[in-house]
Design an enzyme around this catalytic site. Structure first.
Site, PDB file in Angstrom:
ATOM      1  N   CYS A  78       0.823  -1.203   0.000  1.00 28.73           N
ATOM      2  CA  CYS A  78       0.000   0.000   0.000  1.00 28.73           C
ATOM      3  C   CYS A  78       0.863   1.262   0.000  1.00 28.73           C
ATOM      4  O   CYS A  78       1.535   1.534  -0.981  1.00 28.73           O
ATOM      5  CB  CYS A  78      -0.993  -0.052   1.166  1.00 28.73           C
ATOM      6  SG  CYS A  78      -2.286   1.172   0.987  1.00 28.73           S
ATOM      7  N   HIS A 166      -3.742  -5.087   0.240  1.00 31.80           N
ATOM      8  CA  HIS A 166      -3.251  -5.543   1.557  1.00 31.80           C
ATOM      9  C   HIS A 166      -3.281  -7.067   1.661  1.00 31.80           C
ATOM     10  O   HIS A 166      -4.314  -7.634   2.005  1.00 31.80           O
ATOM     11  CB  HIS A 166      -4.129  -4.947   2.667  1.00 31.80           C
ATOM     12  CG  HIS A 166      -3.887  -3.502   2.906  1.00 31.80           C
ATOM     13  ND1 HIS A 166      -2.956  -3.023   3.797  1.00 31.80           N
ATOM     14  CD2 HIS A 166      -4.442  -2.407   2.334  1.00 31.80           C
ATOM     15  CE1 HIS A 166      -2.953  -1.707   3.776  1.00 31.80           C
ATOM     16  NE2 HIS A 166      -3.848  -1.304   2.899  1.00 31.80           N
ATOM     17  N   GLU A 168      -2.150  -8.871   3.920  1.00 26.10           N
ATOM     18  CA  GLU A 168      -2.217  -9.338   5.309  1.00 26.10           C
ATOM     19  C   GLU A 168      -3.646  -9.477   5.821  1.00 26.10           C
ATOM     20  O   GLU A 168      -3.870 -10.127   6.844  1.00 26.10           O
ATOM     21  CB  GLU A 168      -1.407  -8.406   6.230  1.00 26.10           C
ATOM     22  CG  GLU A 168      -1.976  -7.001   6.456  1.00 26.10           C
ATOM     23  CD  GLU A 168      -1.665  -6.013   5.322  1.00 26.10           C
ATOM     24  OE1 GLU A 168      -1.310  -6.462   4.223  1.00 26.10           O
ATOM     25  OE2 GLU A 168      -1.802  -4.795   5.554  1.00 26.10           O
ATOM     26  N   SER A 220       0.580 -12.680  38.605  1.00 31.06           N
ATOM     27  CA  SER A 220      -0.790 -12.195  38.730  1.00 31.06           C
ATOM     28  C   SER A 220      -1.809 -13.322  38.654  1.00 31.06           C
ATOM     29  O   SER A 220      -2.990 -13.115  38.849  1.00 31.06           O
ATOM     30  CB  SER A 220      -1.073 -11.219  37.594  1.00 31.06           C
ATOM     31  OG  SER A 220      -1.097 -11.941  36.368  1.00 31.06           O
ATOM     32  N   GLY A 221      -1.342 -14.527  38.334  1.00 33.33           N
ATOM     33  CA  GLY A 221      -2.281 -15.620  38.099  1.00 33.33           C
ATOM     34  C   GLY A 221      -2.655 -15.717  36.627  1.00 33.33           C
ATOM     35  O   GLY A 221      -3.287 -16.658  36.198  1.00 33.33           O
ATOM     36  N   GLY A 222      -2.259 -14.714  35.840  1.00 34.08           N
ATOM     37  CA  GLY A 222      -2.584 -14.700  34.408  1.00 34.08           C
ATOM     38  C   GLY A 222      -1.565 -15.476  33.578  1.00 34.08           C
ATOM     39  O   GLY A 222      -0.539 -15.938  34.100  1.00 34.08           O
ATOM     40  N   VAL A 223      -1.866 -15.579  32.299  1.00 33.27           N
ATOM     41  CA  VAL A 223      -1.051 -16.419  31.420  1.00 33.27           C
ATOM     42  C   VAL A 223       0.370 -15.852  31.259  1.00 33.27           C
ATOM     43  O   VAL A 223       1.353 -16.577  31.410  1.00 33.27           O
ATOM     44  CB  VAL A 223      -1.706 -16.530  30.019  1.00 33.27           C
ATOM     45  CG1 VAL A 223      -0.874 -17.417  29.109  1.00 33.27           C
ATOM     46  CG2 VAL A 223      -3.109 -17.067  30.128  1.00 33.27           C
ATOM     47  N   ASP A 224       0.466 -14.547  30.971  1.00 32.66           N
ATOM     48  CA  ASP A 224       1.783 -13.996  30.630  1.00 32.66           C
ATOM     49  C   ASP A 224       2.782 -14.127  31.781  1.00 32.66           C
ATOM     50  O   ASP A 224       3.896 -14.618  31.584  1.00 32.66           O
ATOM     51  CB  ASP A 224       1.672 -12.511  30.235  1.00 32.66           C
ATOM     52  CG  ASP A 224       0.744 -12.298  29.055  1.00 32.66           C
ATOM     53  OD1 ASP A 224       0.425 -13.289  28.376  1.00 32.66           O
ATOM     54  OD2 ASP A 224       0.331 -11.154  28.820  1.00 32.66           O
ATOM     55  N   SER A 225       2.383 -13.678  32.967  1.00 32.35           N
ATOM     56  CA  SER A 225       3.353 -13.734  34.066  1.00 32.35           C
ATOM     57  C   SER A 225       3.651 -15.182  34.450  1.00 32.35           C
ATOM     58  O   SER A 225       4.775 -15.510  34.838  1.00 32.35           O
ATOM     59  CB  SER A 225       2.892 -12.914  35.276  1.00 32.35           C
ATOM     60  OG  SER A 225       1.740 -13.463  35.857  1.00 32.35           O
ATOM     61  N   SER A 226       2.672 -16.075  34.294  1.00 27.19           N
ATOM     62  CA  SER A 226       2.907 -17.477  34.658  1.00 27.19           C
ATOM     63  C   SER A 226       3.874 -18.146  33.682  1.00 27.19           C
ATOM     64  O   SER A 226       4.762 -18.897  34.092  1.00 27.19           O
ATOM     65  CB  SER A 226       1.591 -18.260  34.667  1.00 27.19           C
ATOM     66  OG  SER A 226       0.673 -17.659  35.543  1.00 27.19           O
TER      67      SER A 226
END
Ligand code: XMP
Length: 513
Positions: A78, A166, A168, A220-226
């Protein structure tokens, strides 16, 4: 490791280009248009993104193409295509009719490697106000639509391709094929980027980077930090100390459940029950922003107090992921949003930052989690806001209100986890995020047996989304909603009515406060 550089000229779809390249098991970095890395032999190709600007706009982003043209294969998309033309003696002009939406490639040079495997009349997606009316001298057209003569062109002297559509976006039906042709065939990607290779190289790098140093991480109990913790644990084991703060507004039994799960993963975790402090500081506070501020401030205080006890710590690890970083960097390189939940560690601690997930998209974090052998339920958890149930209780917060909401929410989520849809998938896994909101500023009349009740309603929320920037309310099955509603009203004292929130984002937000 081989990589593709995507230079960002500010288009909304730049991240999507990144996703598509990663889907081809190829590592890529999205960089501001003016930050092309000098002398990096691992760069195997460059993609120039679209832009909100016209090449003629005085504010249009300019780039020195000689940094990479002729050195590695280049694909302009583009604005990228228009810029290449404009900068090399071609012509870009405004069109009377904006070229926007679906179009078909009426002529295609099937011999060109960019179009290998293309079907005749392949559908593409156009979205531009200007159009190319002349291409550079050393270039030739390789695809056209009935309205756009230079839908795609290529150079005869350099490995350079440009498309005005585009590839993508989903509506370019063979866009993935085009990007594969570019990334794999033209640039020569060996497609080595995989969760297994990522874990192996990252663990090795972390070992070298951290040596025998002690590292602190906020969980935090969340996915990323775990996932971050599990990766670090594999690299440095007991030298990692995790801190998990309970502010008292987590889901029902969440603190105990998550602590157990972390211990099962072999993590060295300090659990801090700070709920007394949070409830005391929140007493009587009804304003949503005020609640958030108090919780944020208290969190930093509690975390810091714990972190300071670990006197030999040298590093602070964070589960920052790639979209956080991209959002934090505008294309002029300025920080426009700070994303860290754990901010403001005391300066005297002199901690260095370690962010091992900083190159990953959310779904890649999940794949790394599987690779590390983490439990599926932990990996598939819905996002949960840092301030917890405090932003899901209208009005002031009390322990009793939190208890009511926890009980209602637990019924909702447990039922969702147990509901198998017609296609065999668990309902919970089809939903981006679900939660219950206690409308504690409202009361309504009901009847329970022979007794009149005058209690609060709860609202159920469930949304589908890919990134939380936009979200649609989920069409939950009626039999599921009926069961949840009955159970909540029958079992949760203090609730006599259940509503379903049918608002999408925008204009609503996912959380109520
Ligand atoms: P909204 O309500 O803005 O939420 O549509 C978008 C996403 O962000 C989550 N959220 C938060 N996450 N700290 C967090 O870690 C917060 O203060 C916070 N507020 C909202 C929300 O749950 C949704 O996934």
């Amino acid at each position: 490791m081989q990589k593709i550089i995507i230079l960002d000229f500010g288009s909304q779809t730049t991240q999507l280009i990144g996703r598509r390249v990663r889907e081809l098991d190829t590592f890529c970095e999205i960089l501001p248009y003016n930050k092309f890395p000098k002398d990096d032999p691992s760069v195997i190709g460059v993609i120039l993104s679209g832009s909100p600007y016209s090449v003629h706009d005085p504010k249009a982003f300019q780039v020195d193409l000689t940094q990479f043209v002729g050195k590695v294969p280049v694909l302009g998309i583009c604005y990228g295509a228009q810029y290449i033309s404009h900068a090399n003696g071609g012509k870009v002009e405004p069109t009377d009719t904006r070229e926007y939406g679906r179009a078909n490639l009426s002529t295609i040079d099937f011999e060109n490697p960019l179009f290998k495997g293309f079907e005749t009349n392949s559908q593409v997606w156009m979205s531009h106000g200007d159009t190319i009316t002349a291409i550079p001298e050393d270039c030739h057209t390789i695809a056209s639509t009935s309205d756009v003569k230079f839908a795609a062109y290529a150079s005869s002297t350099n490995p350079l391709w440009a498309v005005q559509f585009h590839p993508e976006v989903f509506h370019s039906l063979q866009g993935k094929t085009l990007l594969k042709n570019f990334v794999v065939d033209i640039c020569g990607s060996k497609q080595e980027w995989s969760p297994a290779s990522y874990v192996e190289t990252t663990v090795q790098q972390l070992k070298e980077q951290l040596g025998n140093d002690r590292v602190i991480l906020g969980l935090s109990g969340g996915v990323d930090s775990s996932v971050c913790a599990t990766l670090l644990n594999r690299a440095i084991g007991k030298n990692l100390t995790c801190i998990f703060v309970d502010h008292g507004m987590l889901r029902k039994n969440e603190f105990a459940k998550v602590m157990k799960m972390y211990e099962g993963l072999g993590l060295n975790v300090i659990g801090v029950d700070a709920s007394e402090k949070f409830f005391a500081d929140l007493e009587g506070v009804t304003d949503p922003e005020q609640k958030r501020k108090i919780i944020g401030r208290d969190f930093v205080e509690v975390f810091n107090a714990e972190a300071k006890k670990i006197t030999d710590a040298k590093w602070l690890a964070q589960g920052t992921i790639y979209p956080d970083r991209i959002e934090s960097l505008s294309i002029t390189g300025m920080v426009i949003k700070s994303h860290h939940n754990v901010g403001g560690l005391p300066k005297e601690m002199h901690l260095q930052l370690c962010e091992p997930l900083q190159w990953l998209f959310k779904d890649e974090v999940r794949r790394v989690g599987y690779e590390l052998g983490m439990p599926e339920r932990l990996i598939k958890r819905h996002p949960f806001p840092g301030p917890g149930l405090a932003v899901r209780i209208l009005g002031d917060i009390t322990r009793e209100k939190v208890r009511i909401l926890q009980d209602a929410d637990d019924i909702y989520i447990e039922n969702m986890l147990n509901y198998v849809c017609e296609d065999g998938e668990i309902l919970y896994d089809k939903i981006w995020q679900a939660g219950t909101i206690l409308l504690s500023t409202i009361r309504s009349v009901g009847v329970m047996g022979d007794e009149r009740t005058y209690d609060h309603p709860v609202a159920l929320r469930a949304v589908t989304s890919t990134d939380a920037m936009t979200a649609d309310w989920a069409h939950l099955p009626y039999d599921f909603m009926a069961k949840v509603s009955n159970e909540i009203i029958n079992k949760v004292k203090g609730v006599n009515r259940v509503c379903y929130d049918i608002s999408s984002k925008p204009p609503s937000t996912i959380e109520w406060e």
